[in-house]
Design an enzyme around this catalytic site. Sequence first.
Site, PDB file in Angstrom:
ATOM      1  NE  ARG A 180     104.265 -49.816  85.573  1.00 12.09           N
ATOM      2  CZ  ARG A 180     104.687 -50.881  86.250  1.00 12.09           C
ATOM      3  NH1 ARG A 180     104.346 -52.093  85.837  1.00 12.09           N
ATOM      4  NH2 ARG A 180     105.422 -50.759  87.318  1.00 12.09           N
TER       5      ARG A 180
ATOM      6  CD  GLU B 269      59.320 -51.354 109.618  1.00 12.52           C
ATOM      7  OE1 GLU B 269      60.198 -50.517 109.936  1.00 12.52           O
ATOM      8  OE2 GLU B 269      58.118 -51.047 109.472  1.00 12.52           O
TER       9      GLU B 269
ATOM     10  CG  ASN C 141      56.358 -47.649 102.853  1.00 16.50           C
ATOM     11  OD1 ASN C 141      57.510 -48.012 103.014  1.00 16.50           O
ATOM     12  ND2 ASN C 141      55.326 -48.251 103.425  1.00 16.50           N
TER      13      ASN C 141
ATOM     14  CG  HIS D 139      56.275 -42.494 110.687  1.00 13.73           C
ATOM     15  ND1 HIS D 139      55.207 -42.700 111.527  1.00 13.73           N
ATOM     16  CD2 HIS D 139      56.601 -43.720 110.203  1.00 13.73           C
ATOM     17  CE1 HIS D 139      54.891 -43.993 111.538  1.00 13.73           C
ATOM     18  NE2 HIS D 139      55.720 -44.633 110.745  1.00 13.73           N
TER      19      HIS D 139
ATOM     20  CE1 TYR E 121      51.325 -52.384 107.763  1.00 12.13           C
ATOM     21  CE2 TYR E 121      52.080 -51.655 105.600  1.00 12.13           C
ATOM     22  CZ  TYR E 121      52.195 -51.642 106.976  1.00 12.13           C
ATOM     23  OH  TYR E 121      53.182 -50.884 107.584  1.00 12.13           O
TER      24      TYR E 121
ATOM     25  CG  PHE F 271      59.443 -50.832 101.865  1.00 12.40           C
ATOM     26  CD1 PHE F 271      60.430 -51.386 102.659  1.00 12.40           C
ATOM     27  CD2 PHE F 271      58.191 -51.412 101.871  1.00 12.40           C
ATOM     28  CE1 PHE F 271      60.173 -52.493 103.456  1.00 12.40           C
ATOM     29  CE2 PHE F 271      57.921 -52.518 102.663  1.00 12.40           C
ATOM     30  CZ  PHE F 271      58.921 -53.064 103.458  1.00 12.40           C
TER      31      PHE F 271
ATOM     32  CE1 TYR G 110     103.357 -51.780  89.843  1.00  9.92           C
ATOM     33  CE2 TYR G 110     102.012 -52.300  91.764  1.00  9.92           C
ATOM     34  CZ  TYR G 110     102.954 -52.675  90.816  1.00  9.92           C
ATOM     35  OH  TYR G 110     103.476 -53.928  90.848  1.00  9.92           O
TER      36      TYR G 110
END
Length: 521
Positions: A282, A412, A195, A83, A53, A327, A279
């Site tokens: 405190r 994916e 990646n 991309h 791959y 990844f 609070y």
Amino acid sequence: MTFRFGQDYLTAGIALQIARGERKATLTAEQREKVIANRKVVEAIVEKGDAVYGINTGFGPLCTTSISKEETKVLQSNILQSHSVGVGEPIETELAKLMLVTKMQSLSKGHSGINEKTLDRILWHIENDAIPVVPEQGSVGASGDLCPLSHAFLPLLGLGKVDYKGERITTAELFEKENLEPVALGPKEGLALINGTQFILSHAIKVVEKLHACLSQADIIGAMMVEGLQGSVKPFYSELHELRPYKGNIHVAARIKSLLEGSEIMEDHIDCDRVQDPYSLRCMPQVHGSSRNAWLHLKELVEVELNSVTDNPIVIDEELTISGGSFHGQPLALALDYACLAASEIGNISDRRIYLALEGNSPGVPKLLMKDTGINSGYMILQYTSAALASENKTSCFPASADSIPTSLGQEDHVSMGSIAGRKALRVIGNVEKILAIELLTAAQAFEFRRPLKSGVILDALHQEVRKHVSFAEVDRVFADDIEKGIEIIKTHKILDLAEEKAQESGVKFSSRFNELFEQY
């Protein structure tokens, strides 16, 4: 000391030093040998022709499409271009440079099949501050930060834009100025570059730094507010917190108690009839401490990620190449959402202390922190701003990591959205800085009504520092100007630096930023 990529242990602080030019970094001959050996494994796979791959197949849903030996190089160049689909404003230059630094560390481990010459060019960009322009939107945080990393490494091909010597120029212009040529990417290199989790990781590094500064300053400002409103010191006793020993609680309680020691203001009301405080005063050890624990969790995970190999496939040796999921941004995505909530809570309780200071229920402190009200509104509207910021932060606390939208035609099918978690966390922290600035001004104003009594050495010095920039307000004025000065004090960490200085001078046992539990990031 020079940092050695791929060999030395990288922390958030060291990554920031490299990005800021405060520490040099190099790729040693020893590590180069590992990179070269791993590269030869990839070349052998290409020669052999077995389908692996990303080396001789397409990407994502095209993983079953075989790529010829001759086309493997074109494939790597194409992937960076196809991309690069980011939108929105560019991220800060420092974040983009951190992407280069963290990617160098990952690739230099020698399991990504990267070429030595490619690493040398990335190192050149780091050393010469030629930083890629990376859009903020487009990553879903799995299969790596594909989109922003593609933009980050377009300059290797002579494409995209860079910030260089105060200008934003095209990479073509950079190449002409510096007599550079595009890098010829070999098999797997494009995929190795895009990646990984470096966009998420770079944001996480900044969250570690900025949230820690907010936490450290929140303790100090909160202690000033305890004095201004003459709260009790007992909630910060170690005897209490040893019975519920969370690291963050113990740490915060000890810091605040040390700041209040030796204070005439605290001694002045030691026999008062008030039983307990609200609070927001405190419970600072419990609330600030819980956010400290969240910070520590993020810091620990960031260090794991900084020293990991996060691309895909991972090249172990000639016999073993693994197509896995390193990844995936989920480890950081969850922690960033946790840190985002932790940051928001620091702003939330800070706003409550601001409101408390305005009520006029503390003896000697007038309502709205001004004696002559009616014609003057005093500090009333400053709390409107802190309320608006705190509310805005709350709307940003829905975890980005709770969402997942399938991509890549279902290949994916579960993604982390860690990139959104990182961006969101930084935005929330930016608002917290503003809220803390308003509390600092409010606490300093309340503090003034305790004069001529003195505080402890550190808080007295801090109050004087605030007064160098923002004067006591007897009547209304344009408080936006005061707030801007307060924000500058917070962002530049002036009160942290001064607290450390005064602690060393006076011998007061006070950890302004770090101790053995919260070591330097």
